[in-house]
Motif scaffolding. Structure first.
Motif, PDB file in Angstrom:
ATOM      1  N   ALA A 107      -0.116 -14.381  -0.141  1.00 26.81           N
ATOM      2  CA  ALA A 107       0.416 -12.879   0.166  1.00 26.81           C
ATOM      3  C   ALA A 107      -0.491 -11.882   0.651  1.00 26.81           C
ATOM      4  N   GLU A 108      -1.947 -12.032   0.164  1.00 22.02           N
ATOM      5  CA  GLU A 108      -2.939 -11.360   0.546  1.00 22.02           C
ATOM      6  C   GLU A 108      -3.106 -11.488   2.067  1.00 22.02           C
ATOM      7  N   ALA A 109      -3.085 -12.847   2.503  1.00 23.47           N
ATOM      8  CA  ALA A 109      -3.676 -13.022   3.826  1.00 23.47           C
ATOM      9  C   ALA A 109      -2.241 -12.767   4.615  1.00 23.47           C
ATOM     10  N   LEU A 110      -1.183 -12.681   4.390  1.00 27.11           N
ATOM     11  CA  LEU A 110      -0.096 -12.497   5.252  1.00 27.11           C
ATOM     12  C   LEU A 110       0.206 -10.988   5.147  1.00 27.11           C
ATOM     13  N   GLY A 111      -0.299 -10.168   4.179  1.00 21.82           N
ATOM     14  CA  GLY A 111       0.135  -8.670   4.032  1.00 21.82           C
ATOM     15  C   GLY A 111       1.520  -8.917   3.545  1.00 21.82           C
ATOM     16  N   ALA A 112       2.098  -9.834   2.680  1.00 16.26           N
ATOM     17  CA  ALA A 112       3.430 -10.000   2.469  1.00 16.26           C
ATOM     18  C   ALA A 112       3.600  -9.375   0.898  1.00 16.26           C
TER      19      ALA A 112
END
Length: 509
Positions: free
Chosen positions: A47-52
């Motif tokens: 989630a952090e990497a995708l900004g999701a």
């Protein structure tokens, strides 16, 4: 820490590697859904990497009558909840509709309890028209994931992706028939269990799980509201030097108690503080001794004196409108951990949580039973003598408590990844326990923005017998009285109850 030949060092490592693959796919409108508990640290990295957005998908198996290990179906929480049945098992098990309804209601209650525990009042993330990415730390039979996929389809997800670090190679074709895409980093033709793919596959606690969730929410939901504010502060009455860092909209403040021979410039504590700042916590790193006091080595082991200085810092924090209503945590290293625990015993409910890194909580043994704040003791696995002392201290603590061991680490956590493990454990603990109440949120002033640094104010000595921690003196002391240690109540009480004379300080090494 070395992987020792395993495909993944730990769940976070697996999550970062999954994220690097998912980023390449340029997914439209992703929502990351974790299967708790093991899937949460993996999904948090994704989630952090995708900004999701990150949410949970809670699935409970419905076991067959007389043989609950055999799944005749599963229920996925939602509004409304979705039930997926294996009609063949249903027929062969002889399960009745009454049995099915009773099991459904029981599992729904358990899922509601878990959602409340992990997410509180946080609303579910809507997946309608979006790409739902279901993440777990691995698959065995894939039964719960299959149920989640069916339910997400019914909720209107435009696409459904399964992302797991490891799974039996034989299960992947079946999943591919249900999901739009299956990403598995390590399809294992000789699968012997999910844990076999990890060097570190410890059972996650609720505190760790919640910590990972809150960390990811902080990263993915933070807007550029402002930068970190940094102030050099002076804590009265002795003018102790401190470094205060305040992130935008802080969720709490952590006061650091340094160990023997250390100072606010300790690179290890500054690294931990920086990570806590990124999680949304204000931090105050403080020299607990004046330069003159630090020159006398005996003061390093004067635990009541160090605790007294933490109480002075608490009084200063309580006098700053921008900080006063923030939940307060204490982080202690080495002898500073003992000082933090004595301060926690004195301040009672004012302290929300305590973390000790390679600490000596045994030096506070007479006061440990009085500590009410949830306390986490972190020790290196190779620091055998300190580990034994921490085990004794853990037995003496009567509060909510936990001992976490960093495998192979020494006293200073200098090996690769060891201090990062400490930071992750401490961050999860503080995220779980430093939660402001609604009243604190509504009355809290805005943090310092376009204001000058705070000015020191004098603090009067506390009278004896000690008032409650919320009592505040109304007049400043004289210079003579202010330069004396004023928290004799932090030391073991050897004076008569009504005596006004402070107890002598111990100078034992």
């Amino acid at each position: 820490m070395a992987n020792q030949g395993f495909p993944f060092a730990d769940r976070a490592d697996a999550g970062r590697r999954l994220a690097s693959e998912l980023i390449k796919r340029r997914i439209d409108d992703p929502v990351v859904l974790a299967l708790p508990r093991g899937g949460v640290p993996v999904a948090a990295e994704v989630a952090e990497a995708l900004g999701a957005p990150l949410d949970l998908v809670l699935v409970r198996k419905i076991g067959a009558p007389q043989n609950p290990e055999v799944a005749l179906g599963a229920i996925v929480e939602g509004d409304p909840p979705e039930m997926v049945l294996n009609e063949d098992v249903m027929r062969r098990s002889g399960a009745t509709q009454d049995y099915l309804r009773a099991e459904r209601d029981r599992q729904l209650r358990e899922m509601e309890r878990r959602r409340e525990r992990y997410l509180g009042s946080r609303a579910r993330v809507d997946v309608h028209g979006k790409t739902a990415i279901v993440v777990d730390d691995g698959l065995a039979t894939g039964a719960t994931v299959k149920a989640a996929l069916v339910a997400l389809r019914r909720r209107g997800a435009a696409r459904v992706i399964v992302a797991v670090p490891v799974a039996p190679a034989s299960e992947l074709p079946v999943l591919s028939e249900i999901a739009d895409e299956v990403l598995c980093l390590h399809p294992d033709p000789y699968f012997r269990g999910v844990g076999g793919a990890y060097a570190d596959f410890h059972q996650l606690t609720d505190e760790e799980t919640i910590g990972h969730l809150r960390r990811a929410w902080t990263v993915t939901e933070t807007t550029p509201a402002g930068e970190m504010l940094r102030h050099a502060v002076s804590i009265p009455p002795l003018g102790l030097q401190g470094d205060l860092v305040i992130p935008p909209d802080p969720r709490g403040i952590i006061l650091f108690a340094h160990g023997s021979g250390s100072s606010r410039l300790s690179p290890r504590n500054r690294q931990v503080a920086h990570s806590l700042n990124e999680l949304g916590f204000a931090t105050l790193l403080l020299d607990l001794l004046t330069p003159q006091e630090a020159a006398d080595r005996r003061n390093v082991f004067d635990i009541p004196l160090l605790a007294e200085r933490l109480l002075q810092a608490d009084l200063w924090i309580a006098g700053e409108p921008e900080l006063a209503d923030l939940p307060l945590g204490l982080f202690g290293a080495s002898t500073g951990a003992a000082a933090a625990l004595i301060a926690a015993a004195e301040l009672g409910g004012r302290i929300s949580a305590v973390v000790s890194r390679g600490g000596r909580p045994d030096l506070a043994m007479p006061r440990l039973a009085e500590v009410t704040a949830p306390t986490l003791l972190i020790v290196g696995g190779a620091d055998t003598q300190v580990l034994e002392l921490n085990r004794r201290a853990l037995a003496a603590l009567q509060c909510e408590k936990q001992l976490r061991i960093v495998p192979g680490a020494g006293h200073l956590f200098e090996g690769p990844g060891e201090l990062e493990a400490v930071t992750q454990m401490a961050g999860a603990w503080f995220q779980h326990y430093l939660v402001p109440t609604h009243a604190e949120l509504t009355r809290r002033p805005k943090p310092w923005r376009n204001r000058p640094p705070p000015r020191p104010r004098w603090c009067a000595p506390r009278p004896s017998p000690c008032p409650t921690p919320t009592t505040r003196p109304s007049a400043p002391p004289s210079t003579a009285s202010a330069t004396r240690g004023w928290c004799s109540w932090a030391r073991p009480r050897t004076e008569p109850p009504n005596s006004t004379a402070p107890a002598p300080r111990s100078r034992g090494g």
